[in-house]
Design a protein around this motif. Structure first.
Motif, PDB file in Angstrom:
ATOM      1  N   GLU A 379      43.252 -60.550  47.402  1.00  0.00           N
ATOM      2  CA  GLU A 379      44.543 -60.396  48.086  1.00  0.00           C
ATOM      3  C   GLU A 379      45.478 -59.501  47.292  1.00  0.00           C
ATOM      4  O   GLU A 379      46.207 -58.687  47.872  1.00  0.00           O
ATOM      5  CB  GLU A 379      45.166 -61.772  48.324  1.00  0.00           C
ATOM      6  N   GLU A 380      45.446 -59.618  45.959  1.00  0.00           N
ATOM      7  CA  GLU A 380      46.303 -58.775  45.128  1.00  0.00           C
ATOM      8  C   GLU A 380      45.989 -57.301  45.353  1.00  0.00           C
ATOM      9  O   GLU A 380      46.903 -56.477  45.504  1.00  0.00           O
ATOM     10  CB  GLU A 380      46.101 -59.129  43.658  1.00  0.00           C
ATOM     11  N   THR A 383      46.762 -56.289  49.291  1.00  0.00           N
ATOM     12  CA  THR A 383      48.180 -56.251  49.672  1.00  0.00           C
ATOM     13  C   THR A 383      49.004 -55.417  48.695  1.00  0.00           C
ATOM     14  O   THR A 383      49.836 -54.607  49.102  1.00  0.00           O
ATOM     15  CB  THR A 383      48.763 -57.681  49.742  1.00  0.00           C
ATOM     16  N   THR A 389      48.976 -56.230  55.123  1.00  0.00           N
ATOM     17  CA  THR A 389      49.731 -57.452  55.362  1.00  0.00           C
ATOM     18  C   THR A 389      48.805 -58.652  55.197  1.00  0.00           C
ATOM     19  O   THR A 389      47.565 -58.529  55.216  1.00  0.00           O
ATOM     20  CB  THR A 389      50.312 -57.465  56.777  1.00  0.00           C
ATOM     21  N   GLU A 390      49.397 -59.816  55.058  1.00  0.00           N
ATOM     22  CA  GLU A 390      48.589 -61.033  54.938  1.00  0.00           C
ATOM     23  C   GLU A 390      47.755 -61.254  56.193  1.00  0.00           C
ATOM     24  O   GLU A 390      46.618 -61.727  56.124  1.00  0.00           O
ATOM     25  CB  GLU A 390      49.495 -62.236  54.672  1.00  0.00           C
ATOM     26  N   ALA A 391      48.306 -60.884  57.336  1.00  0.00           N
ATOM     27  CA  ALA A 391      47.563 -61.037  58.591  1.00  0.00           C
ATOM     28  C   ALA A 391      46.337 -60.120  58.614  1.00  0.00           C
ATOM     29  O   ALA A 391      45.256 -60.506  59.082  1.00  0.00           O
ATOM     30  CB  ALA A 391      48.472 -60.747  59.788  1.00  0.00           C
ATOM     31  N   GLN A 392      46.497 -58.905  58.115  1.00  0.00           N
ATOM     32  CA  GLN A 392      45.364 -57.983  58.064  1.00  0.00           C
ATOM     33  C   GLN A 392      44.280 -58.495  57.116  1.00  0.00           C
ATOM     34  O   GLN A 392      43.082 -58.402  57.413  1.00  0.00           O
ATOM     35  CB  GLN A 392      45.839 -56.595  57.622  1.00  0.00           C
ATOM     36  N   VAL A 393      44.690 -59.042  56.004  1.00  0.00           N
ATOM     37  CA  VAL A 393      43.725 -59.595  55.054  1.00  0.00           C
ATOM     38  C   VAL A 393      42.994 -60.770  55.678  1.00  0.00           C
ATOM     39  O   VAL A 393      41.764 -60.902  55.566  1.00  0.00           O
ATOM     40  CB  VAL A 393      44.418 -60.015  53.749  1.00  0.00           C
ATOM     41  N   GLN A 394      43.718 -61.624  56.375  1.00  0.00           N
ATOM     42  CA  GLN A 394      43.085 -62.780  57.011  1.00  0.00           C
ATOM     43  C   GLN A 394      42.089 -62.347  58.089  1.00  0.00           C
ATOM     44  O   GLN A 394      41.015 -62.935  58.237  1.00  0.00           O
ATOM     45  CB  GLN A 394      44.146 -63.691  57.635  1.00  0.00           C
ATOM     46  N   LYS A 397      38.973 -61.420  56.401  1.00  0.00           N
ATOM     47  CA  LYS A 397      38.242 -62.616  55.979  1.00  0.00           C
ATOM     48  C   LYS A 397      37.520 -63.247  57.172  1.00  0.00           C
ATOM     49  O   LYS A 397      36.362 -63.680  57.047  1.00  0.00           O
ATOM     50  CB  LYS A 397      39.220 -63.632  55.363  1.00  0.00           C
TER      51      LYS A 397
END
Length: 402
Positions: A379-380, A383, A389-394, A397
């Protein structure tokens, strides 16, 4: 908070597509010298060596093997077989100076990540490939493993007792040397880029590097055309330079030249050897090594190892005990030189790793990041470095990309 890098390579970023030992040895060296290393690992399983256990480090689930060559790296889990994973690699390459990989020849080209596919888009990229047999030649497609490279590279034919089996070295030296030669190549390529702005590919073959470190034995063969025999613990060019039994164990005696041999003989009641033409010069002693061994063995058995070390050191004659690893890490000189370093994993577990042996007076090795847990920095990196964004990372995943 992560410590800021202070080594001579600070400001450089390395994309680490390596696993097991040769590649990780190279990238850990770069990290120790201050480079930011982003280690790409397979989701869920990671670097193969995470599973090379036992032993695991006490109080953790991390293998000792993995911890030994992966400090100063950030772990990003990424499936590069997926298009989204390849896209992330390209985003990272926009900011990276160096890519190090140890895939089979041609494997990364399947994902559009071969050197020839990247060099036009990233002309300053230094691309280091570490494989068993290099990028060219009839063996290039073969996988490379340390033991088979030791066998093919000749060192096993030189190692072991004369009447015994060929022996590999007790640690994976073919892997380690390949990683270190890779690091040397990268440093040279960095200097070239400073002058020209151009990157290049560094082609490291483990067999090539193993041939290179045949050193004196390789040269002995080239000079004579004769295959050197296995000599056990004796030296091919110097005598006596070998292991001897003592009263309570064994010792390495290293008599490097004729004046030292004379000093040894006069110090320890062996003056008769100086009058014997078989022992008059080093060349004669090498030719008569069996007689040297037979004559000196009872002499060396007259004292304990500690007594010999004290007596020989006083007379400035090379010698040393044969230490077990428990002796090595308890040795006062090893301790005084700081040959181990204590680090703390992100889960709070304390680990001890073997230190970088390169001692730079102005920019010493930099131990700022403990070996990472699998995916610890995903995540580091995504992002913070790539601006996702956190949504894109999720979403990544959920697709199994990260």
């Amino acid at each position: 908070m992560e410590k800021a890098p202070s080594g001579p390579l600070r400001g450089l970023r390395v994309l680490d597509l390596t696993r097991v030992l040769a590649g990780p040895t190279c990238t850990q060296m770069l990290g120790d010298m201050g480079a930011e290393v982003i280690k790409i690992e397979r989701p869920e399983s990671g670097d193969d060596t995470r599973g090379f256990a036992p032993p695991v480090w006490p109080g953790t689930t991390e293998s000792a093997y993995f911890l030994g060559v992966n400090r100063n790296k950030k772990s990003l889990t990424l499936d590069i077989a997926k298009e989204e994973g390849q896209a992330i690699i390209h985003q990272l390459l926009e900011t990276c100076d160096i890519l190090v990989e140890n895939f089979k020849v041609g494997a990364l080209a399947k994902y559009g990540l071969g050197f020839d596919q990247l060099k036009a888009k990233y002309p300053g990229l230094i691309y280091c490939s570490i494989t068993g047999f290099g990028q060219t030649g009839p063996y290039a497609p073969r996988p490379g493993y340390d033991a088979l490279i030791q066998g093919m590279g000749g060192v096993m034919s030189l190692t072991g007792e004369p009447e015994g089996l060929p022996q590999k070295v007790g640690v994976p030296v073919a892997d380690l040397f390949a990683g270190l030669y890779g690091c040397i190549g990268i440093l040279a390529a960095l200097r070239h880029r400073e002058r020209t702005g151009q990157g290049q590919q560094i082609d490291i073959g483990m067999l090539d590097t193993s041939v290179a470190w045949l050193a004196n034995q390789g040269m002995n063969y080239l000079a004579t055309g004769e295959n050197p025999p296995r000599l056990g613990n004796q030296h091919p060019n110097i005598a006596p330079y070998q292991v001897f039994p003592t009263k309570d164990g064994h010792i390495v005696l290293s008599v490097g030249n004729d004046p030292t041999f004379e000093r040894f003989c006069k110090s320890f009641g062996c003056e008769a050897m100086l009058e014997d033409p078989r022992f008059a010069t080093n060349a004669e002693r090498v030719a008569n090594r069996d007689a040297v061994t037979a004559t000196l063995t009872p002499v060396m058995q007259s004292k304990t190892t500690a007594e010999w070390v004290a007596a020989l050191e006083e007379r400035k004659i090379g010698c040393g005990p044969i230490n077990k690893l428990s002796d090595v890490f308890a040795d006062p000189h090893v301790k005084a030189r700081g040959c181990t370093v204590d680090l703390t994993l992100s889960n709070g577990a304390a680990v001890t790793v073997i230190a970088n042996p390169v001692r730079l007076s102005a920019t010493p090795a930099d131990y700022r990041i403990a070996p990472p847990l699998l995916g610890e920095h995903s995540e580091e990196v995504l992002t913070g470095l790539l601006g996702m964004t956190e949504a894109q990372v999720q979403a990544l995943k959920d697709k199994g990309v990260v």
